[in-house]
Design an enzyme around this catalytic site. Structure first.
Site, PDB file in Angstrom:
ATOM      1  N   ASP A  83       0.563  -0.971   0.216  1.00 52.62           N
ATOM      2  CA  ASP A  83       0.109  -0.089   0.026  1.00 52.62           C
ATOM      3  C   ASP A  83       1.169   1.361   0.135  1.00 52.62           C
ATOM      4  OD1 ASP A  83      -3.168   0.959   2.321  1.00 52.62           O
ATOM      5  OD2 ASP A  83      -2.024   1.148   0.214  1.00 52.62           O
ATOM      6  N   ASP A 273      -8.548  -8.083   1.485  1.00 51.76           N
ATOM      7  CA  ASP A 273      -7.179  -7.794   2.348  1.00 51.76           C
ATOM      8  C   ASP A 273      -8.103  -7.349   3.405  1.00 51.76           C
ATOM      9  OD1 ASP A 273      -6.984  -5.238   1.276  1.00 51.76           O
ATOM     10  OD2 ASP A 273      -6.752  -4.981   3.787  1.00 51.76           O
ATOM     11  N   CYS A 311     -13.995 -29.023   7.137  1.00 48.56           N
ATOM     12  CA  CYS A 311     -13.646 -28.316   7.331  1.00 48.56           C
ATOM     13  C   CYS A 311     -12.023 -29.564   6.644  1.00 48.56           C
ATOM     14  CB  CYS A 311     -13.168 -26.832   7.982  1.00 48.56           C
ATOM     15  SG  CYS A 311     -11.392 -26.375   7.732  1.00 48.56           S
ATOM     16  N   CYS A 313      -8.705 -28.938   7.334  1.00 46.16           N
ATOM     17  CA  CYS A 313      -7.652 -27.739   7.466  1.00 46.16           C
ATOM     18  C   CYS A 313      -7.018 -29.020   8.026  1.00 46.16           C
ATOM     19  CB  CYS A 313      -7.170 -26.558   7.598  1.00 46.16           C
ATOM     20  SG  CYS A 313      -8.359 -26.383   9.710  1.00 46.16           S
ATOM     21  N   CYS A 316      -8.189 -28.531  12.090  1.00 48.50           N
ATOM     22  CA  CYS A 316      -9.614 -29.485  12.297  1.00 48.50           C
ATOM     23  C   CYS A 316      -9.637 -30.781  11.623  1.00 48.50           C
ATOM     24  CB  CYS A 316     -10.563 -29.125  11.107  1.00 48.50           C
ATOM     25  SG  CYS A 316     -11.133 -27.159  11.544  1.00 48.50           S
ATOM     26  N   HIS A 341      -6.359 -22.244  10.870  1.00 46.70           N
ATOM     27  CA  HIS A 341      -7.481 -22.751  11.034  1.00 46.70           C
ATOM     28  C   HIS A 341      -8.283 -21.330   9.287  1.00 46.70           C
ATOM     29  CE1 HIS A 341     -11.790 -24.339  10.471  1.00 46.70           C
ATOM     30  NE2 HIS A 341     -11.865 -22.558  10.872  1.00 46.70           N
TER      31      HIS A 341
END
Lengths: 452, 419
Positions: A83, A273, A311, A313, A316, A341
């Site tokens: 930015d 974002d 989930c 991931c 999890c 997560h």
């Protein structure tokens, strides 16, 4: 590095495109809080955003330059975006003042007055070496009206020229501009045309005040904590996405709540974002399809399920809520696992959004999402309004809207013509204002509470 | 569990030994000793997730966990009194929670070796004033806990570690003789109670404070019991480095040679070497944890026998920043240092990141700094243990130990003259 943007599927205003994953992750000090770069790669993160303001403070742009650029410094070989630094300055510092020369502010290190000019912002970003850099814009709050907005818009155009002149590495770094103009469509158009004339490689629309014309349209949203006005938020997004060219991606900065992302995607935005996923993880909150899960809460102490059974991931698949309950807010590992997560969840959300559009089932996806988040049908009013503008029928999700009186129909989008704000509501159902049932204040407040 | 001594080394008395601890049940791997058990908080390393643990490339799958610090944190609500763990209400919960796989399942580490002892050097320190004839007292984040042998055994049976130590009454080095004697009596009594409840896979606790007689007496008594190995406690609680070898020897001399010995509370490399020389097989240490928190990274050379291969230090040793064994990465010297923490180190941190990056992370107080440091420090320290095992295997342990200590002394001396 030329960014290619190719729309491969659409539903009304929502689009799925081939560019990058439709999500950014905010990084702060050359790192996502608590995750190694290999974990980020595992999750599927493609591009990281760096905060020029913070990086310029510590470790300073010169040091990053000495180290060979930000990619080498943090050992991330995928994409990086920085930015301009102006936004943080204006939103974080109390005594920031914007003049024609640049942004004057009090340096947080020693309290001395300092000046950030467009040239300097570009120079810092040149040294940091990200793939995409932003021009410095005159940032004003989204909801401001009056001559200030016009002043900001014209000044942004003048500053763009200075940024272009100061840019030392145009072949390695894509410069994006921001389109200004507040909520005034006339001013916005002037700005858009001005930026297009300058033929920038990238365009950003910032939510509300700033709209960039670049390869990306970036919307910068001035997040006012504690009661941001969701109603004006979605209207600004709708307005901007309607006005911007179709063939360029639109990037809405600062949007992070999953619900907001789904709404903005329906309205035609592509990239986002936010600090939200990692920050909320550090407070012990996990993101799930139903909303949020507060792992600090004592009922979690006995809960043997994973955070989210759907989930896939690592967290999890391995840990139970009960174990995480005893880790969060007390041990570093707790926030790490939750950040992992939450980011995996956001990546999954983006992917599902993308696929659902490409496969032509976007409205179903939106309805499923809303049903999961609002099982009692108490979808907030602003979401209903936004979805109507987006042309998605969510009456089946809203308890109060399943009355047959309500009719939602797709908004015709004329090619090349940007529907103005005033016209949008009227364009629906042949000029008549649609009937919207106002949901009760308690329900609305409950929805807000859910996200706090 | 099977433990076998494979080689011995060490000059006059040849007490240092390399062995193999072999698994059974879910733990099918073998652990070579002398080995380091990684200290954990609530079962996991302080900063590294298990998938990241492959990043320090260790074949060690052994972790140490304090039975108490794990359980009290899980079963107790944060605000609740710690005794909820030990009331009948608390118990059923634990049983359900851990029914299936115990600790291993809860932590998602089915192939790891877990060893549980009562004391945790960071979170659950023994409190000698609180301990009485009924149970041992520990100071934990949830307050002071009094643990009775039966309760202790219930926790152990819920956690289902691969190895566990019986409840002990540890006293610091300055305890008076009478207190020390009492602690030995209690420890032995509790040992019997624990064995009566679960006679498998236990390590008999041996205490005795700073008294040579008490140490030998305790060791002899415990040796009479039928235990799988010995956990030697009471170290790291205030005794000096000079008196330790004698105390260790007093214990070890009275224990059968073929059984496993595990000591808690020795941390520094020199202390480890001392322990190995006395014939200890397993160690746990908070050294890595404290280093990591302090922003320090280990850099001492692992192979001191070969002096010509010393690792180059970028800067002359100065005591504040670099004493030849560890570097303080918060120091501004490392702001622009593009080299890895240790040249030639194969851990994730050294292969991928520079000292400058970690310096920056420490300056902005990012958690990633501790993650990367823990990875490196763990890798390095495990490498140290590998060197020890190799030296024992070659029969050169004494020489290894000697040259290691000497090289450290040289660095200290040179750093003192520099400053």
């Amino acid at each position: 590095m030329a960014l290619r943007f190719e729309v491969i599927g659409r539903f009304n205003r929502a689009r799925a495109a081939q560019l990058t994953l439709p999500h950014y992750i905010v990084k702060h000090h050359c790192t996502i809080k608590g995750l190694t770069y290999s974990q980020l790669e595992d999750i599927g993160c493609q591009i990281i955003l760096g905060n020029t303001y913070h990086l310029a403070l510590r470790p300073t742009a010169e040091l990053i330059d000495d180290m060979g650029g930000l990619h080498k410094f943090m050992n991330w070989d995928r994409a990086l975006l920085t930015d301009s630094g102006g936004f943080q300055m204006v939103s974080l510092l109390h005594l920031a003042d914007i003049t024609e020369k640049g942004v004057t502010f009090q340096s947080p290190a020693d309290g001395q007055p300092m000046l950030l000019t467009p040239e300097e912002s570009i120079q810092i970003q040149n040294k940091i070496g990200a793939d995409i850099i932003m021009a410095l814009d005159d940032v004003v709050k989204t909801t401001i009206t009056g001559p200030r907005v016009e002043e900001a818009m014209y000044r942004t155009l003048r500053w763009i020229d200075r940024c272009i002149a100061a840019h030392q590495r145009p072949h390695e770094q894509n410069l994006f501009g921001i389109v200004q103009g507040g909520l005034d469509p006339v001013l916005r158009d002037i700005c858009v045309k001005g930026l297009v004339e300058r033929d920038l490689p990238g365009e950003l629309t910032s939510k509300g005040a700033n709209l960039f014309d670049s390869h990306l349209w970036q919307l910068r949203y001035w997040w006012s904590f504690g009661g941001e006005d969701k109603d004006s938020f979605w209207r600004v997004v709708a307005q901007c996405t309607a006005a911007l060219p179709e063939d360029k991606p639109r990037y809405v900065m600062g949007v992070g709540y999953p619900l907001d992302i789904v709404v903005c995607s329906a309205l035609g935005a592509d990239m986002y974002d936010c600090v939200y996923p990692t920050r909320t993880a550090r407070f012990g909150t996990a993101l799930i399809p139903e909303g949020v899960l507060k792992l600090k809460h004592k009922v979690m102490a006995n809960d043997e399920r994973p955070i989210d059974p759907t989930c896939s991931c690592m967290v999890c698949k391995t840990y139970t809520r009960a174990y995480l309950h005893c880790l969060v807010t007390k041990d570093a590992l707790g926030s790490q696992l939750l950040s992992y997560h939450n980011l995996a969840y956001m990546m999954r959300l983006s992917k599902e959004l993308h696929l659902s559009i490409v496969e032509g089932r976007f409205p179903d996806f939106v309805r499923e999402f809303l049903k999961a988040q609002f099982p009692r049908g108490d979808v907030p009013e602003w979401v209903c309004n936004a979805m109507e503008v987006a042309g998605i029928d969510i009456s089946s999700c809203c308890a109060h809207l399943s009355a047959p009186v309500y009719k939602a129909s797709a908004i015709p989008i004329a090619d090349g013509e940007a529907p103005t704000f005033g016209k949008e509501i009227g364009a629906n159902s042949s000029g008549a204002v649609p009937l919207l049932v106002i949901i009760s204040t308690e329900d609305f407040l409950q929805a807000i509470h859910f996200f706090n | 569990m099977r433990f076998a001594v494979k080689a011995t080394s060490g000059g006059g008395n040849g007490k240092a030994r390399a062995g193999v601890l072999q698994g059974w049940g879910s733990f099918q791997h073998s652990v070579e000793t002398p080995a380091l058990l990684l200290s954990t908080r609530k079962g996991l390393p302080s900063f590294i997730t298990p998938t990241s643990s492959r990043l320090y490339r260790s074949r060690t799958r052994a972790s140490f966990t304090s039975a108490l610090s794990t359980c009290e944190s899980i079963a107790c609500p944060p605000h609740g009194p710690c005794c909820s763990l030990y009331t009948t209400h608390g118990m059923p919960f634990i049983k359900n929670h851990f029914e299936h796989g115990g600790l291993r399942q809860m932590l998602g580490l089915p192939e790891h070796l877990f060893v549980s002892v009562g004391r945790d050097s960071i979170d659950s320190l023994p409190v000698i004033e609180g301990t009485n004839k009924l149970g041992a007292s520990f100071e934990t984040p949830s307050g002071r806990l009094l643990v009775r042998p039966e309760k202790y055994m219930e926790i152990i049976s819920s956690l289902k570690p691969n190895l566990w130590a019986t409840l002990a009454d540890e006293v610091p080095a300055w305890a008076v003789e009478k207190r020390n004697k009492a602690s030995v009596e209690r420890t032995i009594r509790w040992l019997d109670e624990c064995i009566a409840l679960d006679p498998v896979c236990d390590l008999g606790a041996v205490v005795g404070g700073s008294s040579l007689e008490e140490r030998s007496r305790c060791a002899k008594e415990v040796a009479k019991r039928n235990v799988s190995g010995y956990w030697i406690g009471g170290f790291g609680l205030g005794e000096s480095m000079e008196e330790r070898p004698a105390l260790l020897n007093a214990v070890v001399d009275n224990l059968p040679e073929e059984k496993l010995r595990y000591v808690s509370g020795l941390g520094l490399p020199e202390e480890i070497l001392e322990g190995v020389a006395a014939g200890i097989d397993l160690f746990d240490s908070t050294y890595i944890y404290h280093l990591t928190l302090g922003g320090l990274a280990l850099v001492f050379p692992l192979d001191t026998v070969d002096k010509s291969r010393r690792s180059p230090f970028d800067f002359p040793p100065s005591s504040a920043v670099n004493d030849g064994t560890k570097i303080n990465l918060s120091s501004t010297i490392y702001r622009k240092d593009k080299s890895p923490i240790l040249e030639g180190c194969g851990c994730f941190t050294c292969r991928n990141h520079t000292r400058a990056y970690i310096n920056h992370l420490l300056n902005v107080h990012e958690m990633l700094a501790q993650i990367l440091l823990e990875i490196h420090n763990t890798h390095h320290y495990l490498g140290f243990f590998r060197s020890i095992r190799r030296a024992i295997g070659c029969g050169t342990f004494d020489m290894f130990r000697q040259s290691f200590i000497e090289s450290r002394r040289e660095l200290f001396v040179s750093s003192m003259t520099c400053s």
